[in-house]
Every structure is written in C-alpha cells, then in structure tokens.
Design an enzyme around this catalytic site. Sequence first.
Site, PDB file in Angstrom:
ATOM      1  N   GLU A 142       0.816  -1.265   0.007  1.00  0.00           N
ATOM      2  CA  GLU A 142       0.043   0.100   0.000  1.00  0.00           C
ATOM      3  C   GLU A 142       0.957   1.570  -0.100  1.00  0.00           C
ATOM      4  O   GLU A 142       0.476   2.403  -0.550  1.00  0.00           O
ATOM      5  CB  GLU A 142      -1.034  -0.012   1.198  1.00  0.00           C
ATOM      6  CG  GLU A 142      -1.930  -1.169   1.291  1.00  0.00           C
ATOM      7  CD  GLU A 142      -2.532  -1.588   0.266  1.00  0.00           C
ATOM      8  OE1 GLU A 142      -2.758  -0.766  -0.807  1.00  0.00           O
ATOM      9  OE2 GLU A 142      -2.898  -2.650  -0.088  1.00  0.00           O
ATOM     10  N   HIS A 145       1.333   2.499  -3.423  1.00  0.00           N
ATOM     11  CA  HIS A 145       0.292   3.233  -4.059  1.00  0.00           C
ATOM     12  C   HIS A 145       0.491   4.591  -3.457  1.00  0.00           C
ATOM     13  O   HIS A 145       0.262   5.730  -4.118  1.00  0.00           O
ATOM     14  CB  HIS A 145      -1.066   2.669  -3.450  1.00  0.00           C
ATOM     15  CG  HIS A 145      -1.094   1.328  -4.051  1.00  0.00           C
ATOM     16  ND1 HIS A 145      -0.792   0.864  -5.411  1.00  0.00           N
ATOM     17  CD2 HIS A 145      -2.095   0.174  -3.842  1.00  0.00           C
ATOM     18  CE1 HIS A 145      -1.185  -0.244  -5.634  1.00  0.00           C
ATOM     19  NE2 HIS A 145      -1.932  -0.682  -4.571  1.00  0.00           N
TER      20      HIS A 145
END
Lengths: 261, 150
Positions: A142, A145
């Site tokens: 994550e 991202h």
Amino acid sequence: MNFLDELTKSSEKPKSEPIKKEEPAPKKEKPEGGVAWGYDLYPERRKESESRFANLMHGRDNLEKIRCERNVYKCIKTSPLVKLMMGALKSSGCPMDIRRHIACEECHPSVSGGYDPVLNQIVVCQNMATNEGLVQGVLTHEMIHMFDYCRNDLNFKNIDHLACTEIRAANLAHCSFVSAWMQGDTSFFNFKESHQNCVKSKALKSVLSVRTVSTEEAIEAVERVFPKCYKDLEPIGRRIKRNSNDMYMAYAEGYLYGYDN
Amino acid sequence: MPEESTTNEDNNEVPKLQYEWMIRPCNVYDEEYGDCRSIRGRLHQRFVHGSSVDCSQWKRDYDNCVKWEEKKDLKAANELIKSEINRRKERLQAHIENDVWGKRKEPPSDWNRPLPEEMVKQYENTYLHIKNQEMKGEIPPTIDSKCSIM
C-alpha cells in the site's frame, strides 16, 4: 500472448471453485455521486448496525486490533522495506503519520489490506493479516500506492493509472517464484521470463477487485501500461527474492537516492 | 562529473573527492557480486529477464573500492564514482520515462487532510496513537514488554 490465452480460456469454462478475492460482498453504498467505486470491502467504515450477537464478539475484535497495531509498529521500527518506503515518502514531501495514515480494521475475508484513496489511509485487515510478515507485505504494497500518489498525478478513477500502480506493487512486493508457481503463473517448463505473467495476473486481480469494469477492459489496461510500469522500480530499486538479503541491500542503498530520513 | 579538490598542498593529506559519499562500504560490492553469481540469483535472473545478467561490474567496483580504501588510489575512486553515477542513471531511467502519469510539482494538498471526527475519537486511546505520540516526542517512551518484574 501466453497470458491472454490463459485468461480467455478460463472465461469460457466456469470454474468449479471460486478463486479467493473474486467473491464480492454485496454493495452497500455508492459513494461519489452514484458511480460504483467498488465492492464494499471495508464494512466497519460504513457503520453497519450491529446485531446483539456481534456485540458479544467485540472482545475478540479488540484483541485482534491491538495485535494488528503491535505488528504495524514492529514493522515500522524493524522492517527494512517499510522503513525504506517511509523514508522515500518523507523525502518526497509526504511524511507518514502512523495514526493518521494507517488503520487496523476488520474487513471482508477476501482481502488482507487496502488503500482508501478517499481518506488517504492504509487499511490493514486485522482478521486476515495476523502476523508480522503479512502486515509487512500489506504495508509495503500500500505504501507503493501512496508513493505513486505522492509523486505523480495519480487519479484512481483512471484505469490506466490504477493498472500501473498495481503492476508496480505486484512487481515490487509480490511474485516470488514460489507464489507465482502456486498461482499457476509459472512452472518448471515455462520458467523463463514468467515473472511477468505473475505480475500481470496479480495486477489484474487487484484492478478487478476495486473497480467495476469488465475483465476485457482490465486486461487491456494492464497490457497497455505494462512495458513502462514493469520497468519502474522506484523507490525499492530491485525485485526482492524471498528469504534473502535483498531487502536489507535495498534499504542500504536508499541513501544514494535520497530515501533516508 | 567527479572532481577532486585538495584542500592543501601537503602530500600526506588525503585528497578530497566531491562525490566520495557515493562510495559504499566495500563489502557491499562483494555481497552484490556474490548474490548476482549465486545459483539463487541466476535462477531469479532467468525468471525475470530470461537470461543471466553480466555481474562483472560489481567485481570491478569491489576492486576499485579496495584500492581506494587501502591505498587511496584516486583513479580507482573516480572510476568507482563514475560507475555509481551510471548505475543511478540506469535505475532512474525507467522511472523518469514512465509517462503513464504526469509528475507532480508539489505534494498533494490533501495528504494530511483531517479525518472525520468519529474516527479521530475512536483512535484516541489506541496503541498506535500512543506510539505515534512517543515517536513524535509528545509523551515519554514506555517499555513495551509483556514481562512484569515480580
């Protein structure tokens, strides 16, 4: 292309058992003016009303949450990949605040974590990511991202952007030989360069699980952006082999690119 | 371009290099070379690239590093720095050429946008909240251990 052939074959015959991550929970809300953002994979965030039975289970909830938060803290302090990502984010002007940007929550069993772009927060699924290793995987994935969002005009509603960031996350944080082999993306017979197949199929699954698009559209997007996004390895700089020194070496050379605190 | 500038004329003084910070500890080069040539490394290269990569640059860097460490060989150091700059350029090449998206000129303005109040209230007494405060220095650190001294 090898990858496309396999996928069109599978869409013709119905599979006997569902692959994990393709069982969506029923849609509860449609945020953002009626456009379906995706499936409701984060029930706690939508504030469902609780049954009395659910109330009885809260003690275990809290224990899970505390264990999850402990694991998150341990990763932040000791995992070279997570530390590298945090350093890269900080030096890009987006410092991580572990309370603001990370949350441990209970989610649908098909996912182990996610990134909520509306609130800019990483969700670690306390019921699925139950040990430090899994939490490390979620956080690294994550944070890639977040890194892409921090440095680039990433629009999560643009399917090309979404495909690109998922390709990069699959490339850098997943797809060791063993996991590719277990997913069926490689074997001892088509071993050469089959890493790409693993990355493509993982990115495809991720795209399909957060956007309501057809499989064909998603495949096209992944194939379209693949050549450029597969080669972009920042900020980790290499593809990590499991159970090796790779992550420590990646962390050690981070300073050459400004990724240190 | 790497330059050298001696701060004084004394020949016993170690010459200063502008990019000396780019030279890593020598065992790092040795480790990378070993990893590149290992069976596991070769398999991984075949898995990703389809063939083995050329590892000799790491060996050259290691030799130059040792020469710089032990004999302060300027030529070796400059070669090493050139190699490091080249390596950096190659690694960043793909990142710069990735034009699927445009690059930002400054970080997103909503990076630290406050969370909804109910969430903030929920987080108030959580483990991460306390650890976050400790990390920022707002409260003194606590011993995070399951042991108790009887």
